[in-house]
Design a protein around this motif. Structure first.
Motif, PDB file in Angstrom:
ATOM      1  N   GLN A   5       0.630 -52.029 100.835  1.00 46.33           N
ATOM      2  CA  GLN A   5       1.141 -52.312 102.166  1.00 46.33           C
ATOM      3  C   GLN A   5       2.318 -51.412 102.493  1.00 46.33           C
ATOM      4  O   GLN A   5       3.015 -50.917 101.617  1.00 46.33           O
ATOM      5  N   ARG A  34      -6.500 -62.435 109.708  1.00 45.38           N
ATOM      6  CA  ARG A  34      -5.544 -63.467 109.322  1.00 45.38           C
ATOM      7  C   ARG A  34      -4.408 -63.466 110.332  1.00 45.38           C
ATOM      8  O   ARG A  34      -3.937 -62.405 110.759  1.00 45.38           O
ATOM      9  N   LYS A  35      -3.986 -64.633 110.683  1.00 51.56           N
ATOM     10  CA  LYS A  35      -2.904 -64.769 111.665  1.00 51.56           C
ATOM     11  C   LYS A  35      -1.666 -63.994 111.220  1.00 51.56           C
ATOM     12  O   LYS A  35      -0.976 -63.391 112.034  1.00 51.56           O
ATOM     13  N   THR A  36      -1.407 -63.966 109.926  1.00 44.29           N
ATOM     14  CA  THR A  36      -0.234 -63.255 109.405  1.00 44.29           C
ATOM     15  C   THR A  36      -0.337 -61.744 109.579  1.00 44.29           C
ATOM     16  O   THR A  36       0.665 -61.050 109.500  1.00 44.29           O
ATOM     17  N   ALA A  37      -1.538 -61.221 109.828  1.00 45.16           N
ATOM     18  CA  ALA A  37      -1.732 -59.776 109.999  1.00 45.16           C
ATOM     19  C   ALA A  37      -1.857 -59.375 111.468  1.00 45.16           C
ATOM     20  O   ALA A  37      -1.988 -58.183 111.769  1.00 45.16           O
ATOM     21  N   ARG A  39       0.191 -59.036 113.952  1.00 51.07           N
ATOM     22  CA  ARG A  39       1.165 -58.053 114.455  1.00 51.07           C
ATOM     23  C   ARG A  39       0.800 -56.634 114.024  1.00 51.07           C
ATOM     24  O   ARG A  39       0.981 -55.682 114.781  1.00 51.07           O
ATOM     25  N   GLU A  52      -6.782 -69.967 117.744  1.00 52.93           N
ATOM     26  CA  GLU A  52      -6.620 -69.831 116.298  1.00 52.93           C
ATOM     27  C   GLU A  52      -7.607 -70.776 115.619  1.00 52.93           C
ATOM     28  O   GLU A  52      -7.903 -71.853 116.126  1.00 52.93           O
ATOM     29  N   GLN A  54      -9.430 -71.878 111.445  1.00 57.56           N
ATOM     30  CA  GLN A  54      -9.226 -71.895 109.995  1.00 57.56           C
ATOM     31  C   GLN A  54     -10.466 -71.373 109.269  1.00 57.56           C
ATOM     32  O   GLN A  54     -11.585 -71.700 109.644  1.00 57.56           O
ATOM     33  N   ARG A  58      -6.963 -70.878 105.694  1.00 61.44           N
ATOM     34  CA  ARG A  58      -6.023 -69.893 106.235  1.00 61.44           C
ATOM     35  C   ARG A  58      -6.232 -69.790 107.747  1.00 61.44           C
ATOM     36  O   ARG A  58      -7.350 -69.892 108.227  1.00 61.44           O
ATOM     37  N   TYR A  60      -6.645 -67.951 111.201  1.00 60.14           N
ATOM     38  CA  TYR A  60      -7.207 -66.689 111.683  1.00 60.14           C
ATOM     39  C   TYR A  60      -7.151 -66.642 113.203  1.00 60.14           C
ATOM     40  O   TYR A  60      -7.083 -67.662 113.874  1.00 60.14           O
TER      41      TYR A  60
END
Length: 67
Positions: A5, A34-37, A39, A52, A54, A58, A60
Motif C-alpha cells: 500500500q 470495501r467501504k474502507t477503500a 476514498r 452500503e 455487507q 465487511r 462494501y
C-alpha cells in the motif's frame, strides 16, 4: 497487502485497466469495493452509488466510473 500500500501499485493497475477498457470500447464499469477503500477509488475518479451492504462481515459500496 499492507506492504504494497501507498506505493502506487493500485493506481497503476487501475489506470492500465481503464486504458484496456477504453481500447475495448467499454464506456462504463463498476465493482464492489470495501467501504474502507472507497476514498482510494474516489481519488481515481470513481464514485460510489447505491446503499452500503455487507459481504463476509465487511462493509462494501458499489463503485462506478464512466469512461
Amino acid at each position: 497487502m499492507a506492504s504494497h500500500q501507498k506505493r502506487g501499485f493500485g493506481g497503476t493497475l487501475i489506470r492500465a485497466f481503464e486504458q484496456e477498457a477504453r481500447r475495448r470500447h467499454m464506456r462504463h464499469f463498476w465493482f464492489d469495493a470495501r467501504k474502507t477503500a472507497a476514498r482510494f477509488y474516489q481519488r481515481l475518479g470513481f464514485e460510489g452509488y447505491g446503499d452500503e451492504f455487507q459481504k463476509n462481515d465487511r462493509a462494501y459500496i458499489r463503485m462506478q466510473k464512466i469512461l
